[in-house]
Design an enzyme around this catalytic site. Structure first.
Site, short mmCIF file in Angstrom:
data_model
loop_
_atom_site.label_atom_id
_atom_site.label_comp_id
_atom_site.label_asym_id
_atom_site.label_seq_id
_atom_site.Cartn_x
_atom_site.Cartn_y
_atom_site.Cartn_z
CG HIS A 1 32.62 37.06 40.02
ND1 HIS A 1 32.73 37.20 41.38
CD2 HIS A 1 33.87 37.27 39.53
CE1 HIS A 1 33.99 37.49 41.70
NE2 HIS A 1 34.70 37.52 40.59
CG HIS B 1 36.88 36.00 37.95
ND1 HIS B 1 37.00 37.34 38.22
CD2 HIS B 1 36.90 35.88 36.60
CE1 HIS B 1 37.07 38.01 37.07
NE2 HIS B 1 37.01 37.14 36.08
CG ASP C 1 39.71 34.83 42.68
OD1 ASP C 1 38.95 34.86 41.69
OD2 ASP C 1 40.08 35.86 43.27
CG HIS C 2 35.21 34.95 43.66
ND1 HIS C 2 34.72 35.77 44.64
CD2 HIS C 2 36.32 35.56 43.17
CE1 HIS C 2 35.49 36.85 44.74
NE2 HIS C 2 36.46 36.75 43.85
CG HIS D 1 35.20 41.88 38.52
ND1 HIS D 1 36.52 42.22 38.52
CD2 HIS D 1 35.13 40.59 38.97
CE1 HIS D 1 37.23 41.17 38.95
NE2 HIS D 1 36.41 40.19 39.23
CG ASP E 1 36.31 39.93 43.04
OD1 ASP E 1 36.32 39.90 44.28
OD2 ASP E 1 36.98 39.15 42.33
CG HIS F 1 40.10 40.14 46.55
ND1 HIS F 1 41.00 39.12 46.40
CD2 HIS F 1 39.18 39.97 45.57
CE1 HIS F 1 40.64 38.36 45.37
NE2 HIS F 1 39.54 38.85 44.84
ZN LIG Z 1 36.73 38.28 40.19
#
Ligand SMILES: [Zn+2]
Length: 255
Positions: A56, A58, A60-61, A113, A132, A170
């Site tokens: 996805h 985001h 942090d990915h 998400h 996530d 995570h």
């Molecule tokens: Zn995420």
């Protein structure tokens, strides 16, 4: 030859993971939170990065994609519904297949998400990379979608064979267990998972991957359609998606 994986920490609490096919030498990074830990893992294993599979959009990915692609000229596979994902070569949607060397993933769309979220299920290797959407004893926050959508996505993951190993984005296991015990204080499977997770953390080891069969027994977010769970939060007889929404709302404000 079986697929090999290597899990490592990125940023503050993200997991990076490499998937390696020894037969062809192909190696995929599932998401790319940041480049340096991925590079370190490649160096440690001696593997060569050929693909990045994005779950996805985001940051942090996807934050490490540009640097990794510039260096390794790897292919970037991303969800068709994705936005602002750098360097995408191929987009995929529900039911598509993605090859990493001789390994094959089925793409499962898991919106909730984010709207673009997908999971990669390598059924022959009994591995699923779920980003996530699902965490160990938890699930992602419902940021872009709605609870009905997220519940439907989680049910798709719950339907995977019990011996499927789940890699998520995570390490939230202990905090998730603390919350889960407020929903199902008498769930023996959950209590066993707590003891196990505490042991792993004490040894400075990750609690990931987890088996989907174990998650079904202990993760309240996969159990919203179980009467005892609904009863435990005073929602006997309510639709599962509503029960799920209530559990998710309680987790959001849980301290
Ligand atoms: Zn995420």
């Amino acid at each position: 030859m079986p697929a090999e994986t290597r899990l490592f920490l990125c940023l503050s609490d993200n997991y990076g993971v490499l998937l390696h096919d020894a037969e062809s030498g192909a190696t995929a990074s599932i998401d790319a939170p940041e480049a340096a830990p991925v590079e370190a893992a490649l160096k440690a294993t001696g593997w060569t990065l050929t693909d990045i599979l994005v779950t996805h959009h985001h940051h942090d990915h996807v934050g490490g994609i540009a640097a990794l692609k510039a260096k390794h000229k790897c292919r970037v596979v991303a969800p068709a519904k994705g936005t602002n994902i750098p360097g995408v070569d191929e987009t995929v949607r529900e039911g598509d297949k993605v090859k990493v060397g001789s390994l094959t993933a089925n793409v499962i769309e898991t919106p909730g998400h984010t709207l673009d979220h997908i999971a990669y299920w390598f059924h022959q290797d009994k591995l699923a990379f779920v980003g996530d959407t699902l965490f160990s004893i938890g699930c992602g926050r419902v940021i872009e979608g709605n609870p009905e959508m997220m519940w439907a996505s989680l049910k798709k993951l719950r339907d995977l064979p019990n011996d499927t190993e789940i890699f998520c984005g995570h390490e939230y296991t202990l905090a998730n267990i603390k919350f889960a015990r407020t929903v199902e204080p008498n769930n023996a499977a959950l209590q066993a998972r707590e003891a196990e997770a505490k042991q792993e953390i004490a040894k400075n080891r990750p609690t990931i991957p987890v088996m989907i069969g174990d998650e079904k027994q202990a993760n309240p977010f996969l159990r919203a359609d179980i009467p005892e769970v609904a009863a435990g939060i005073g929602m006997t007889g309510k639709p599962a998606a509503q029960v799920f929404a209530e559990i998710r709302a309680r987790k959001n404000s849980f301290k």
